[in-house]
Design a protein around this motif. Structure first.
Motif, PDB file in Angstrom:
ATOM      1  N   UNK A 290      -2.438  -6.765  29.778  1.00 27.82           N
ATOM      2  CA  UNK A 290      -3.519  -7.326  28.976  1.00 27.82           C
ATOM      3  C   UNK A 290      -4.339  -6.182  28.385  1.00 27.82           C
ATOM      4  N   UNK A 291      -4.439  -6.123  27.071  1.00 25.35           N
ATOM      5  CA  UNK A 291      -5.044  -4.973  26.398  1.00 25.35           C
ATOM      6  C   UNK A 291      -6.477  -4.711  26.863  1.00 25.35           C
ATOM      7  N   UNK A 292      -7.260  -5.775  27.072  1.00 25.42           N
ATOM      8  CA  UNK A 292      -8.667  -5.618  27.458  1.00 25.42           C
ATOM      9  C   UNK A 292      -8.815  -4.856  28.780  1.00 25.42           C
ATOM     10  N   UNK A 293      -7.834  -4.971  29.662  1.00 25.22           N
ATOM     11  CA  UNK A 293      -7.915  -4.351  30.982  1.00 25.22           C
ATOM     12  C   UNK A 293      -7.067  -3.088  31.106  1.00 25.22           C
ATOM     13  N   UNK A 294      -6.500  -2.615  29.999  1.00 30.78           N
ATOM     14  CA  UNK A 294      -5.636  -1.435  30.061  1.00 30.78           C
ATOM     15  C   UNK A 294      -6.441  -0.177  30.347  1.00 30.78           C
ATOM     16  N   UNK A 295      -5.899   0.673  31.221  1.00 30.00           N
ATOM     17  CA  UNK A 295      -6.537   1.943  31.551  1.00 30.00           C
ATOM     18  C   UNK A 295      -6.446   2.902  30.367  1.00 30.00           C
ATOM     19  N   UNK A 296      -7.344   3.901  30.311  1.00 28.11           N
ATOM     20  CA  UNK A 296      -7.323   4.844  29.178  1.00 28.11           C
ATOM     21  C   UNK A 296      -5.969   5.511  28.983  1.00 28.11           C
ATOM     22  N   UNK A 297      -5.311   5.891  30.085  1.00 24.44           N
ATOM     23  CA  UNK A 297      -4.025   6.576  29.943  1.00 24.44           C
ATOM     24  C   UNK A 297      -2.933   5.643  29.419  1.00 24.44           C
ATOM     25  N   UNK A 298      -3.073   4.346  29.665  1.00 25.60           N
ATOM     26  CA  UNK A 298      -2.117   3.384  29.109  1.00 25.60           C
ATOM     27  C   UNK A 298      -2.360   3.238  27.608  1.00 25.60           C
ATOM     28  N   UNK A 299      -3.629   3.129  27.222  1.00 28.22           N
ATOM     29  CA  UNK A 299      -3.965   3.006  25.802  1.00 28.22           C
ATOM     30  C   UNK A 299      -3.618   4.285  25.038  1.00 28.22           C
ATOM     31  N   UNK A 300      -3.779   5.426  25.694  1.00 27.48           N
ATOM     32  CA  UNK A 300      -3.450   6.699  25.041  1.00 27.48           C
ATOM     33  C   UNK A 300      -1.963   7.014  25.116  1.00 27.48           C
ATOM     34  N   UNK A 301      -1.209   6.172  25.832  1.00 29.44           N
ATOM     35  CA  UNK A 301       0.236   6.338  26.006  1.00 29.44           C
ATOM     36  C   UNK A 301       0.576   7.681  26.640  1.00 29.44           C
TER      37      UNK A 301
ATOM     38  N   UNK B  44      -8.199  -1.564  18.793  1.00 28.29           N
ATOM     39  CA  UNK B  44      -9.592  -1.881  19.146  1.00 28.29           C
ATOM     40  C   UNK B  44      -9.950  -1.278  20.497  1.00 28.29           C
ATOM     41  N   UNK B  45      -9.083  -1.514  21.488  1.00 30.58           N
ATOM     42  CA  UNK B  45      -9.357  -1.033  22.839  1.00 30.58           C
ATOM     43  C   UNK B  45      -9.246   0.492  22.918  1.00 30.58           C
ATOM     44  N   UNK B  46      -8.319   1.071  22.180  1.00 31.38           N
ATOM     45  CA  UNK B  46      -8.163   2.522  22.179  1.00 31.38           C
ATOM     46  C   UNK B  46      -9.418   3.197  21.656  1.00 31.38           C
ATOM     47  N   UNK B  47      -9.981   2.650  20.573  1.00 32.43           N
ATOM     48  CA  UNK B  47     -11.178   3.246  19.980  1.00 32.43           C
ATOM     49  C   UNK B  47     -12.359   3.215  20.947  1.00 32.43           C
ATOM     50  N   UNK B  48     -12.510   2.105  21.677  1.00 40.37           N
ATOM     51  CA  UNK B  48     -13.660   1.936  22.560  1.00 40.37           C
ATOM     52  C   UNK B  48     -13.483   2.712  23.871  1.00 40.37           C
ATOM     53  N   UNK B  49     -12.316   2.558  24.512  1.00 42.50           N
ATOM     54  CA  UNK B  49     -12.107   3.091  25.863  1.00 42.50           C
ATOM     55  C   UNK B  49     -11.692   4.558  25.854  1.00 42.50           C
ATOM     56  N   UNK B  50     -10.821   4.948  24.930  1.00 44.65           N
ATOM     57  CA  UNK B  50     -10.287   6.310  24.924  1.00 44.65           C
ATOM     58  C   UNK B  50     -11.142   7.230  24.057  1.00 44.65           C
ATOM     59  N   UNK B  51     -11.378   6.827  22.808  1.00 41.39           N
ATOM     60  CA  UNK B  51     -12.104   7.702  21.881  1.00 41.39           C
ATOM     61  C   UNK B  51     -13.590   7.791  22.240  1.00 41.39           C
ATOM     62  N   UNK B  52     -14.263   6.617  22.363  1.00 40.68           N
ATOM     63  CA  UNK B  52     -15.701   6.607  22.656  1.00 40.68           C
ATOM     64  C   UNK B  52     -16.010   6.668  24.149  1.00 40.68           C
ATOM     65  N   UNK B  53     -14.999   6.452  24.989  1.00 39.31           N
ATOM     66  CA  UNK B  53     -15.142   6.488  26.446  1.00 39.31           C
ATOM     67  C   UNK B  53     -16.253   5.537  26.929  1.00 39.31           C
TER      68      UNK B  53
END
Length: 485
Positions: free
Chosen positions: A353-364, A421-430
């Protein structure tokens, strides 16, 4: 000679084809099987008819065991034959039910019993049967080892027929298929991307039946395989009862039968429930205890491999009547096979589920060969679930100051966020979900806020393990004299 690609099989009908074809065929995975079955089916009029079904089975141990599980002793027997030699090889398969002796005569008409065999003959016959069985087992083992190369057989498969004991996960394999025929569907209680969940009855008891879409065949196989792992059973893991595939010439159902919990998912429960601190702590502890059991490997003859869930979220956690929780939905789970020092990842196109993906999953950047990486991704998701629960606790201001239920990142991403969407919030903006100021004024909320912050840390090795969170909550319970379970 085995093919190095999937083979085309005859299937019983369009809805029976796992790859969605509508031309009466299906395609297996590499080293998969074609099958054909003949089964006695009782009609509504009470008559017994023969029914033939054909289709595809997976290459893993669950498919292999199904090819060996003809159910002759039952009242309405079923015989299955498998092949993998060439495309459409199951068109030539014509399974036949064994001939049964005629019903016994009434006592008054029964002939006198013939003299029984001599004891020496009985012993000789028993020895012959034992020898035949040993030879058959040796041939079967050799065949499986040739398929697996130099690798030893998978531990779960070795115990697949032993699951009737309390150390396993459910009923014996043959009994499971009998259970599926005895299920009475009552009403639909939920739908998801995998299929639909029904409330059903079995022998007067309420059970939950998860019916998978035919496109989710891989999820059904994986979840069944994980549930049948030895020592999987735990009070904070959803109780597994049985799994089966039911079908006729026009439809197929993949069923997973589990315990039923009337309070539903944690996501649904938190919509209306307001928790007091003891209830919050007990609920949080139960979720962490279930995850710690999954992540733990147990060594021994019948040891349990470590399992990572990969889709921890409030919708995959069920609330029990006693206020504790049980983790469910193992369609994406991975196991660590210690004997081979490798991660067992099922071939499944489904993602978490994208909303609950960890940063390393979103960053691949997650290392799929490192099992610890999957466990740490679970811990990130757990931190988000703890945040959802704390919002609904009435401590530090009373029930009138409880925050309304919300999903993590509800204020910064759309209702159905994209990967970007999730990558921008969780990985980029932390960014991480906000912690209300009132939480700091109550010990329970403050303690959980500190734990969740360490669970969702951007750097995976810094995150707490499930066992550490469990021990921390247990110590907090002891210090504050709060009953957790």
């Amino acid at each position: 000679m085995r093919l190095t690609r999937g083979i085309v099989c005859e299937c019983s009908g369009a809805s029976a084809c796992p790859d969605g074809s509508n031309n009466g065929t299906c395609t297996t995975q590499v080293n998969g099987y074609c099958f054909a079955t003949v089964e006695e089916v009782e009609t509504d009029a009470g008559l017994v008819e023969l029914e033939r079904t054909a289709g595809c089975l997976p290459p893993d141990e669950s498919g292999f065991m199904q090819c060996k599980s003809s159910q002759v002793p039952h009242r309405h027997p079923k015989v299955i034959e498998c092949c993998n030699s060439s495309d459409l090889c199951n068109r030539r398969l014509q399974p036949r039910l064994p001939a049964y002796p005629a019903d016994p005569l009434p006592p008054a008409l029964s002939p006198a019993p013939a003299p029984g065999p001599q004891p020496a003959l009985l012993v000789a016959a028993a020895l012959c049967l034992a020898l035949v069985a040993a030879l058959a087992a040796a041939l079967l083992l050799c065949r499986r080892r040739r398929r697996a190369g130099k690798r030893p057989p998978s531990p779960p498969a070795a115990h697949l027929a032993e699951i009737s004991s309390g150390s396993g996960s459910g009923l014996p394999l043959l009994v499971q298929r009998t259970v599926a025929k005895q299920i009475q569907m009552v009403e639909s209680i939920g739908k998801g991307r995998y299929g639909e969940v029904w409330l059903a009855r079995w022998r007067g008891e309420r059970v939950a039946v998860k019916v998978f879409f035919t496109t989710e065949e891989a999820s059904w196989f994986r979840e069944t395989e994980i549930y049948q792992t030895v020592l999987m059973r735990h009070e904070n893991v959803l109780g597994f009862i049985a799994a089966d595939i039911k079908g006729t010439g026009s439809w197929t159902q993949m069923l997973l039968i589990t315990d039923y919990h009337e309070r539903g998912s944690l996501h649904d429960y938190l919509q209306t429930a307001v928790l007091d601190p003891p209830a919050l702590l007990a609920m949080a502890y139960s979720v962490v205890a279930g995850l710690a059991h999954l992540h733990m490997d147990i060594f021994g003859t019948k040891g349990k491999p470590a399992i990572a869930h990969r889709d921890i979220k409030s919708k995959n956690i069920l609330v029990k009547r006693n206020g504790q929780c049980a983790i469910a939905d193992f369609g994406l789970a991975v196991r660590f096979v210690a004997e081979r020092d490798e991660v067992d990842i099922a071939p499944n196109t489904r993602v978490g589920t994208r909303r609950y993906m960890a940063p390393e999953v979103l960053a691949e950047t997650l290392q799929v060969t490192d099992f610890e990486a999957f466990k740490m991704a679970d811990m990130y998701s757990l931190g988000l679930v703890l945040w959802e629960m704390c919002r609904r606790c009435g401590a530090g201001g009373g029930a009138q100051h409880v925050e309304s239920y919300a999903l993590p990142y509800h204020d910064v991403v759309p209702a159905d966020p994209s990967f970007d969407d999730m990558h921008a919030v969780v990985v980029v903006q932390r960014m991480r979900p906000p912690v209300p100021a009132r939480w700091a004024r109550h010990p329970a909320l403050a303690a959980l806020a500190a734990l969740m912050a360490e669970c969702w840390h951007h750097n995976p090795p810094v995150r707490l393990t499930a066992l550490r969170v469990k021990k921390t909550l247990a110590k907090f319970h002891k210090d504050c004299d709060v009953k957790l379970v």
